[in-house]
Design a protein around this motif. Structure first.
Motif: not given
Length: 897
Positions: A5-10, A15-17, A269-270, A332-334
């Motif tokens: 999940l840590y890697r997925l969140g990052r 890649g938010r777009v 991001e962290e 990430g957008f915020a």
């Protein structure tokens, strides 16, 4: 899981777009599938294997004219006139051919035919025209209803003199729940709560946006699934209700953790990655419990309920996936805009002071708190003893609808039983007098207590099956009607002896009774499944026995109170008018099992988010009482907000909800309130205060056998702490500090082991007797699930990455193999970086020792070996790059020599 999940969140933040675009595509594809393939919902409640369903299926084959649904045209004349007057007779007789020619109509029963009895009310003001259709409720075409309504209007105009012709029956029922503006109140409540929690419109809007998107996807998938499965109209509405509630709450948990971390100065991001790993782990655990409980509805053995559970579980699963993918993307957008401003200490102190006062009040006299809460909830549960289950009919439709008006008129002038007639079928194939036997059975049934009339008794055209319509003296929901069904079924032997035929009791009322009975019987096994599941899951999370027992006890109290409140309102009628309840006396049959499944998952949510903080503080500081206060203050704000949001969403479905959804929403709202505020935030601290340190004990043998479920991401926190240990960019193959392993009885096998082994080096663990040598090798090889202290092997933290270590390390038990040298050689050929050899001193064959000597000398990998004495293996090991670790039988600190 937390590492994933840590890697997925990052990745989602970076890649938010793309993530946002993919979710919009998923929404469009799911919506398109629903439009293209959706077949509509079907509220035909079938229960395979029951007598009523088998008889109904049999009628569909041998007597299709009466196997479909039906409509009613109720002729109601003004007071002082009679419905059997010549004008009414002529008008009804004239329209019977028109009715027979209407679409999907198979037969029409003229109330004035000689073979029809009791189709005119005793007061003479009403006559009942029954229109039998050849299709089920779900297959009725709009043109059929339009045609029947038009003929009824023509009949009314033809009779005149103030006569009304009402259309009703199952064909005109509208049991499909619909969304209304009132449900939006729940979203408004959620927005207000989120604004109070975050003080930011951006943060408050995210959970609402993602929850609505998740609900859109899940509901579209439910409607698309109607192309391959029969889905009741309650299923998509249940998916909406649950999807909104859990979707907002799950997003709240991630957002709250993210903002707390930003306030501590973490980089955006962290922080997103850590929030996804920690709060995301808890969200997955919470969602998993709800999904498992909903899928457990299959234990009832009723297909429509299983499909409903799958649909609701799908909605929850979508909410979880949205939370751990789309929320990180939006965070990430915020960016920095979500970082809390500094001057908020005063408000936080006031909130903390209230939370602290509350928990201190609850734990000041634990026995008093426990007795008070348990006593109040026990009293609140008492009305549950009177809870009756039934399926909805036209009597639960909204006041003023055609079906409800006709239902009320029939009940008033004919009696309540006419709205829920029974059908007795008889197999008359082998008889020589089908008409006589049919009439004989009908006459016997007329004498049965609880039977009002037998208006129709006729064989089918082939003469192999007879139907006898039986009208009870009581309504379909009345307990006396249940008893009549049992009485008629018990007469099967009597009919067999007297007439030589087999009989069965069916009809919508009988099917409803069978469904309710089977669902009632399923409550106990389902309850055992849910309770057992909660015990196991919570034991996995909290490594305790008493904490799961306490949590399950609280869940049972919440369920009892929710059942009691539901029976108080919908069964006994208290506050019914205020809540817009159109009819009291019973609740929909599947409410109890749905409530048990959903509330179980929600209760586990609050338990995990609250108690995990308490446990974390206890593990770090060892003060059980202080941990209750600090953990409660830390978690109470988020738990309170989550509960208020969920309570608001469920409560919003009560005022204008359908007869199916209204009691479910009400019971869930009550259950959430009781479980969150009375059980988790009052009773739980009191019980934990009473138990003290005993609450956190788990027998070592059970601790080893029970899998670990890291619901709060503790493993990731440990991993991040060791990210640059023992030094940034370190090439050490094995690093250990304060390493300790205990056996199943809680006795120390070894402790305080310090190790630092570089590439190509050899670790020789030696000591006479049972000194824990093998246990240490197994621990270093990732084969011991529970180790204490810090341990990294091949750059991976253990035990979190034990599987990865086992894939890249070879373990050779020299006592158990005839060719240890061959195994080592093959491991080196496969590119293994780390090789373990247990009991190396047991290898005595010259060829084997020579092969091992060559392997050690090659420095092709790092080795760790165990032996009784270094002297026995010194000739095998190189003279350099060998670290010896002496271990003593007693659990004393080991040292590297």
């Amino acid at each position: 899981m937390s590492s994933f999940l840590y890697r997925l969140g990052r990745l989602a933040a970076r890649g938010r777009v793309l993530v946002t675009a993919l979710w919009l595509v998923v929404l469009c594809v799911a919506g398109g599938a629903a439009l293209l393939f959706g077949q509509g919902t079907d509220d035909t409640f079938a229960i395979p294997g029951s007598e009523s369903q088998e008889a109904l299926d049999h009628l569909g084959r041998v007597f299709p004219q009466v196997s479909g649904t039906s409509a009613q045209l109720v002729v109601l004349v003004p007071e002082g006139q009679r419905a059997d007057s010549a004008a009414v007779r002529d008008a009804v007789t004239a329209v019977v051919p028109e009715l027979t020619g209407a679409p999907q109509v198979s037969t029409v029963v003229n109330p004035f035919d000689a073979a029809v009895h009791d189709a005119v009310s005793k007061d003479g003001r009403a006559a009942l025209v029954t229109v039998q259709l050849d299709v089920g409720l779900a297959d009725i075409q709009p043109s059929t209803r339009t045609a029947l309504a038009g003929i009824a209007q023509d009949m009314e105009n033809r009779i005149g003199h103030g006569t009304e012709v009402l259309t009703g029956g199952d064909a005109f029922s509208d049991k499909v729940p619909k969304l209304s503006p009132t449900e939006g109140i729940g979203l408004v409540i959620a927005l207000v709560v989120l604004l109070m929690v975050f003080g930011s419109f951006i943060a408050a809007g995210m959970p609402l946006l993602t929850a609505i998107l998740g609900v859109g996807v899940s509901v579209a998938l439910v409607y698309a699934a109607t192309s391959v499965a029969t889905v009741s109209s309650t299923a998509p509405m249940l998916a909406v209700m649950l999807g909104l509630a859990v979707g907002i709450d799950y997003a709240l948990f991630l957002l709250s953790r993210h903002r707390d971390q930003l306030a501590e100065g973490l980089e955006v991001e962290e922080s997103i990655a850590r929030a996804t790993a920690t709060a995301g782990s808890a969200v997955i655990f919470a969602g998993l419990t709800v999904v498992i409980a909903l899928l457990g509805l299959f234990v009832a053995g009723i297909p429509f309920l299983t499909v409903m559970g799958v649909a609701a579980a799908g909605g929850v699963a979508v909410a979880v996936i949205v939370a751990i993918t789309l929320i990180p993307a939006l965070l990430g957008f915020a960016g920095e805009r979500l970082r809390p401003k500094k001057p908020r200490k005063t408000k936080r102190k006031k909130k903390a002071r209230f939370s602290l006062r509350w928990v201190r009040l609850a734990t000041k006299s634990p026995w008093v708190t426990i007795a008070l809460i348990v006593g109040v909830l026990a009293v609140a549960s008492a009305p549950a003893l009177d809870l009756r289950l039934a399926l909805p009919d036209n009597g639960t439709d909204e006041d003023g609808t055609p079906a409800r008006v006709a239902y009320d008129v029939v009940a008033e002038h004919f009696g309540p039983g006419f709205n829920g007639p029974l059908v007795v079928t008889a197999d008359i194939l082998s008889t020589t007098d089908p008409v006589g036997i049919t009439n004989g059975i009908a006459e016997d049934i007329r004498k049965v207590p609880g039977v009002a009339v037998v208006p129709l008794a006729t064989p089918n055209p082939k003469g192999d099956t007879a139907i006898i319509q039986v009208v009870p003296t009581t309504g379909a929901y009345d307990e006396a009607t249940d008893e009549l069904v049992e009485r008629l079924r018990s007469m099967e032997g009597q009919f067999k002896d007297r007439y030589g035929v087999r009989t069965a009791v069916t009809g919508f009322t009988a099917v409803g009774i069978d469904v309710s009975a089977q669902l009632g019987d399923a409550l106990l096994p389902f309850g055992i499944l849910v309770v057992g599941l909660s015990l196991v899951l919570l034991a996995m999370v909290f490594r305790s026995i008493l904490v799961p027992l306490k949590a399950t006890f609280g869940y049972l109290l919440s369920i009892g109170a929710a059942f009691g409140a539901t029976s108080f309102v919908f069964g006994q009628g208290h506050l019914a008018d205020a809540l817009g309840v159109t009819r009291t006396g019973s609740v929909i049959s599947f409410l109890p099992i749905i409530l048990m499944g959903v509330l179980f998952g929600l209760a586990m949510d609050y338990e995990v988010f609250l108690v995990s903080r308490i446990r974390e503080d206890y593990v770090h500081h060892g003060d059980a009482h202080k941990a209750i206060e600090t953990g409660f203050v830390s978690a109470s704000r988020v738990v309170t907000a989550a509960a208020v949001i969920m309570l608001g969403v469920f409560a919003a479905f009560v005022p204008d909800g359908s007869a199916t959804i209204k009691p479910i929403a009400f019971s869930l709202a009550v259950g959430v309130f009781v479980d969150a505020f009375l059980v988790r935030m009052t009773l739980v601290p009191a019980i934990l205060a009473l138990l003290g340190p005993r609450a956190w004990g788990l027998p070592p043998w059970l601790d080893r056998k029970l899998p670990v479920f890291d619901a709060e991401g503790d493993g990731l926190v440990h991993e991040l702490r060791l990210a640059d240990w023992p030094a940034p960019g370190s090439a050490e193959v094995i690093s250990a500090a304060g390493l300790r392993v205990d056996d199943d009885r809680g006795r120390t096998v070894f402790r305080d082991v310090e190790l630092h082994l570089g590439p190509g080096e050899i670790l020789a663990v030696h000591g006479s007797g049972p000194a824990g040598k093998s246990a240490l090798l197994y621990a270093l090889a990732g084969r011991v699930p529970h180790v204490r202290g810090d341990l990294k092997v091949l750059g991976r933290v253990l035990p979190q990455h034990a599987h990865a270590v086992r894939r890249n390390a070879a373990f050779v038990a020299c006592k158990e193999t005839d060719d240890p040298a061959g195994e080592v050689r093959r491991a080196l050929e496969d590119g293994v970086e780390l090789v373990f050899l247990d009991d190396l001193d047991t290898v005595v064959a010259t060829a084997q020792r020579a092969g091992l000597r060559a392997a050690f000398a090659s420095r092709a990998a790092t080795f760790a070996v165990s032996c009784q004495s270094l002297a026995l293996v010194r000739d095998l090991l190189p003279t350099t790059a060998v670290a010896g670790l002496a271990m003593a039988p007693a659990p004393v600190p080991a040292e590297v020599r």
